[in-house]
Structure formats: structure tokens, C-alpha cells
Motif scaffolding. Sequence first.
Motif, PDB file in Angstrom:
ATOM      1  N   ALA A  48      -7.842  -2.933 -20.762  1.00 26.64           N
ATOM      2  CA  ALA A  48      -7.638  -2.814 -22.444  1.00 26.64           C
ATOM      3  C   ALA A  48      -6.887  -3.778 -23.161  1.00 26.64           C
ATOM      4  O   ALA A  48      -7.174  -4.253 -24.236  1.00 26.64           O
ATOM      5  CB  ALA A  48      -7.744  -1.569 -22.963  1.00 26.64           C
ATOM      6  N   SER A  49      -6.173  -4.358 -22.364  1.00 27.66           N
ATOM      7  CA  SER A  49      -4.878  -5.225 -22.814  1.00 27.66           C
ATOM      8  C   SER A  49      -5.325  -6.759 -22.742  1.00 27.66           C
ATOM      9  O   SER A  49      -5.839  -7.268 -21.762  1.00 27.66           O
ATOM     10  CB  SER A  49      -3.450  -5.106 -22.088  1.00 27.66           C
ATOM     11  N   ASP A  50      -4.972  -7.495 -23.867  1.00 29.77           N
ATOM     12  CA  ASP A  50      -5.001  -8.790 -23.831  1.00 29.77           C
ATOM     13  C   ASP A  50      -3.988  -9.959 -23.110  1.00 29.77           C
ATOM     14  O   ASP A  50      -4.179 -10.731 -22.743  1.00 29.77           O
ATOM     15  CB  ASP A  50      -5.065  -9.465 -25.241  1.00 29.77           C
ATOM     16  N   GLY A  51      -2.701  -9.133 -22.834  1.00 30.16           N
ATOM     17  CA  GLY A  51      -1.789  -9.788 -22.112  1.00 30.16           C
ATOM     18  C   GLY A  51      -1.147  -8.715 -21.019  1.00 30.16           C
ATOM     19  O   GLY A  51      -1.912  -8.097 -20.350  1.00 30.16           O
ATOM     20  N   TYR A  52       0.219  -8.886 -20.970  1.00 33.80           N
ATOM     21  CA  TYR A  52       1.079  -7.891 -19.962  1.00 33.80           C
ATOM     22  C   TYR A  52       1.173  -6.779 -20.296  1.00 33.80           C
ATOM     23  O   TYR A  52       1.264  -6.524 -21.652  1.00 33.80           O
ATOM     24  CB  TYR A  52       2.152  -8.828 -19.576  1.00 33.80           C
ATOM     25  N   VAL A  53       1.454  -5.835 -19.548  1.00 30.98           N
ATOM     26  CA  VAL A  53       1.618  -4.380 -20.004  1.00 30.98           C
ATOM     27  C   VAL A  53       2.851  -4.072 -19.072  1.00 30.98           C
ATOM     28  O   VAL A  53       2.936  -4.054 -17.641  1.00 30.98           O
ATOM     29  CB  VAL A  53       0.434  -3.324 -19.578  1.00 30.98           C
ATOM     30  N   ILE A  84      -4.068  -8.763  -9.610  1.00 32.63           N
ATOM     31  CA  ILE A  84      -3.216  -8.031 -10.851  1.00 32.63           C
ATOM     32  C   ILE A  84      -2.112  -9.149 -10.543  1.00 32.63           C
ATOM     33  O   ILE A  84      -1.228  -9.144  -9.498  1.00 32.63           O
ATOM     34  CB  ILE A  84      -2.877  -6.787 -10.642  1.00 32.63           C
ATOM     35  N   GLU A  85      -1.736  -9.727 -11.574  1.00 31.99           N
ATOM     36  CA  GLU A  85      -0.558 -10.476 -11.561  1.00 31.99           C
ATOM     37  C   GLU A  85       0.760  -9.779 -12.265  1.00 31.99           C
ATOM     38  O   GLU A  85       0.513  -9.083 -13.051  1.00 31.99           O
ATOM     39  CB  GLU A  85      -0.605 -11.889 -12.652  1.00 31.99           C
ATOM     40  N   ALA A  86       1.679  -9.714 -11.407  1.00 32.12           N
ATOM     41  CA  ALA A  86       3.029  -9.041 -11.799  1.00 32.12           C
ATOM     42  C   ALA A  86       4.140 -10.016 -12.140  1.00 32.12           C
ATOM     43  O   ALA A  86       4.398 -10.968 -11.294  1.00 32.12           O
ATOM     44  CB  ALA A  86       3.680  -8.317 -10.439  1.00 32.12           C
ATOM     45  N   VAL A  87       4.591  -9.936 -13.194  1.00 32.12           N
ATOM     46  CA  VAL A  87       5.782 -11.104 -13.642  1.00 32.12           C
ATOM     47  C   VAL A  87       7.148 -10.244 -14.389  1.00 32.12           C
ATOM     48  O   VAL A  87       6.860  -9.298 -15.024  1.00 32.12           O
ATOM     49  CB  VAL A  87       5.236 -11.820 -14.801  1.00 32.12           C
ATOM     50  N   PRO A  88       8.292 -10.583 -13.538  1.00 27.93           N
ATOM     51  CA  PRO A  88       9.390  -9.878 -13.950  1.00 27.93           C
ATOM     52  C   PRO A  88       9.616  -9.948 -15.416  1.00 27.93           C
ATOM     53  O   PRO A  88       9.388 -10.918 -16.044  1.00 27.93           O
ATOM     54  CB  PRO A  88      10.564 -10.635 -13.241  1.00 27.93           C
ATOM     55  N   ARG A  89      10.237  -8.603 -16.237  1.00 28.00           N
ATOM     56  CA  ARG A  89      10.363  -8.671 -17.552  1.00 28.00           C
ATOM     57  C   ARG A  89       9.011  -8.615 -18.365  1.00 28.00           C
ATOM     58  O   ARG A  89       9.254  -8.755 -19.604  1.00 28.00           O
ATOM     59  CB  ARG A  89      11.465  -9.720 -17.779  1.00 28.00           C
ATOM     60  N   LYS A  90       8.027  -9.101 -17.876  1.00 30.46           N
ATOM     61  CA  LYS A  90       6.518  -9.052 -18.799  1.00 30.46           C
ATOM     62  C   LYS A  90       5.956  -7.796 -18.179  1.00 30.46           C
ATOM     63  O   LYS A  90       5.301  -7.287 -19.103  1.00 30.46           O
ATOM     64  CB  LYS A  90       6.127 -10.303 -18.484  1.00 30.46           C
ATOM     65  N   GLY A  91       5.704  -7.587 -17.118  1.00 31.14           N
ATOM     66  CA  GLY A  91       4.823  -6.527 -16.493  1.00 31.14           C
ATOM     67  C   GLY A  91       3.668  -6.974 -15.723  1.00 31.14           C
ATOM     68  O   GLY A  91       3.785  -8.237 -15.037  1.00 31.14           O
ATOM     69  N   TYR A  92       2.638  -6.349 -15.889  1.00 34.65           N
ATOM     70  CA  TYR A  92       1.287  -6.324 -15.039  1.00 34.65           C
ATOM     71  C   TYR A  92       0.081  -7.080 -16.054  1.00 34.65           C
ATOM     72  O   TYR A  92       0.074  -6.646 -17.147  1.00 34.65           O
ATOM     73  CB  TYR A  92       0.753  -5.218 -14.552  1.00 34.65           C
ATOM     74  N   ARG A  93      -0.751  -7.868 -15.378  1.00 33.63           N
ATOM     75  CA  ARG A  93      -1.743  -8.394 -16.113  1.00 33.63           C
ATOM     76  C   ARG A  93      -3.108  -8.406 -15.135  1.00 33.63           C
ATOM     77  O   ARG A  93      -3.057  -8.713 -13.864  1.00 33.63           O
ATOM     78  CB  ARG A  93      -1.498  -9.784 -16.645  1.00 33.63           C
TER      79      ARG A  93
END
Length: 327
Positions: free
Chosen positions: A11-16, A46-55
Motif C-alpha cells: 500500500a506504500s508508494d515508498g519506504y516503510v 524487498i529492499e532494505a535501506v538504513p534510516r529509510k526502512g523497507y520497500r
Amino acid sequence: MKSEILNVLRASDGYVSGQELCDRFGVSRTAIWKGIHQLKEEGYEIEAVPRKGYRLCGCPDHITQVELESRMQTGWAAKKLYYLDTVDSTNDYAKRLAEEGAQHGTVVVADEQTKGKGRRGRVWETPAGTNIAMSMVVRPQQLAPEKASMMTLLAGMAVACAVRETTGLEVGIKWPNDTVIHGKKISGTLTEMSMELGAIHYLVIGTGINANMDEVPEYLRETATTLKRELGRPVNRAQLICAYMKSFEEYYDKFMEHQDLSLLIEEYHSMLVNKDREVRVLEPGHEYNGIARGINAQGCLLVEKKDGSIAEVYAGEVSVRGIYGYT
């Protein structure tokens, strides 16, 4: 937990952020990490980026329990869902669940069905990884048994609506419930009923959709097709199943308001490929031609005979064929 995480990511357009997921579900970061890891193992990108979250970047091209649950947007339909890699018949499996007390709206979905049933004892083929085979248990309160056949019309409408929504294809209904594209069948429904003391105990509504087979069996090629063949590409089966469940729930709730099709006739007519066309009615020991004029609130096909009289044709009692081809 996996399906809930997936639903939020989709449901998210970006990172959670991981913290947002923790707060939403009231669990630890470790629990979220485990859920993400399990989703990745099942093929989700699923992409995981520090300080952004998951996408969420990509989904596997197959049906899973998690995929279905994360996409489902219904009130009561499919709230209890059984996904099976393989089964003899989704209808038989659903009937066994119903006998054990399965709740209204319980759904069975199988990737492969080895002994699927069509009408009049025909076989419905569901090879692994290709088509859609699903069955639903419904327990209509105080519905007279003679009205049960109308459920197949609801299923046909739900398939047509779901296919249009998810693929953009123009799909119609051949009375009472077969869905067709360019005059060829893509879906059918078989409804089976259990009664107790003259009342409906439960209904099992089984629906099969020719989705991602390259071709139907040779003996069916004159009358049937697949969505993949019509689109030129595979369809997302999980998306289509969930769209079907949402549409069926809406049609069912309207149907139960008056326990007939009075609120749905106009929409059904907009899908009906038989309407105002010549048909041949095949009754035991009696056949005749006429013009199909639509349905009534009980789901009967209204056929205008040559003398101008109107015959009410009941689903399940006779066959109706167009003069030319399948429809």
C-alpha cells in the motif's frame, strides 16, 4: 504477520520504516525482521535501506497464502482462507470443511486440481501453476433451497467484473454463469448444496478460470480460451482471485437483501451475451428456438417464442445454445 507486513508494503508508494511496522503491529524489530526475511525466502523482492526502512520491489509469479491474504479486501468473504498446492477437488475439500463447521465465506484455493468437476460430470482441468481453482462455503440464512441456483449467476457476474477490472478485457456472460471472451468460455461455476430438514445447510460454490495456460486442450479449442491467450501475457492469478472475492461479496449482499436478483438484473443484462439473440432451448424430449430477452428476478432466462409467448427457462434444467457457435 507476513501477510500484514506485505499489505502495508504494497500500500506504500515508498519506504516503510521498521519502527512504523513495530508500532503498527505491536511487535519487536526482531519479529519484523523475521517476517521480512521469510517474505524474501518466498520470492518477494524487498529492499532494505538504513534510516529509510523497507520497500516492496517485486512479487513472485505464483499464488501463496500470504499473497492472497495481503491482497484480500473483503468483509466476510475469504476471511478464513485455505491455500493448497494440490488437491483432488476444491469443491470436495470445501464440502469436508463445511461438514466440520467451516464458517460462512470460507474459501479454498488450489494451485493444482487433479479431479476438478464441471457441470454434468465433466472434468475441469487445473494444471499446476496455470489456472484458477477455488471454492467458497456460504451459509445463506433462511434462503429457500429452490433459490440456490441463483448463486451461480452471482459467481458468473463476479468473474466477469473481476476479469474486466484486472485485465481490461471485454468479457460477457452466457446464461446462466459461463463467462466468455470473443464467444469462447474462460470460466464456469458449479454449485453444490447440502440440506437439513428441508433447509439449506450450506452451499459450496466452485469456480474455475482458464488463466495462464498457453492453450486449452485440443478438444475444447473451438469453444474455450484462456486469459493469457487473449491478453498475450500472463495474468496475476492472486490479484484476480481477490478481485473475484470482493465482487462476489458485493453481489451476494445485494442478492440477500430481497433473496433474488431484482437489484442486479440491469447489471446482469449489461453482461449477458445471449440478450436479444436467437437461442435454442434443449429440454428433455422438446427443443425450440426463440429470442432471449434477459432474465427475471429468479434468474430464469426469458425466451420469446415464435408465437410471441414468453417461456421461463430455469438454470440447471435445460441447456441453451446459440444458433452459431458456443454462445
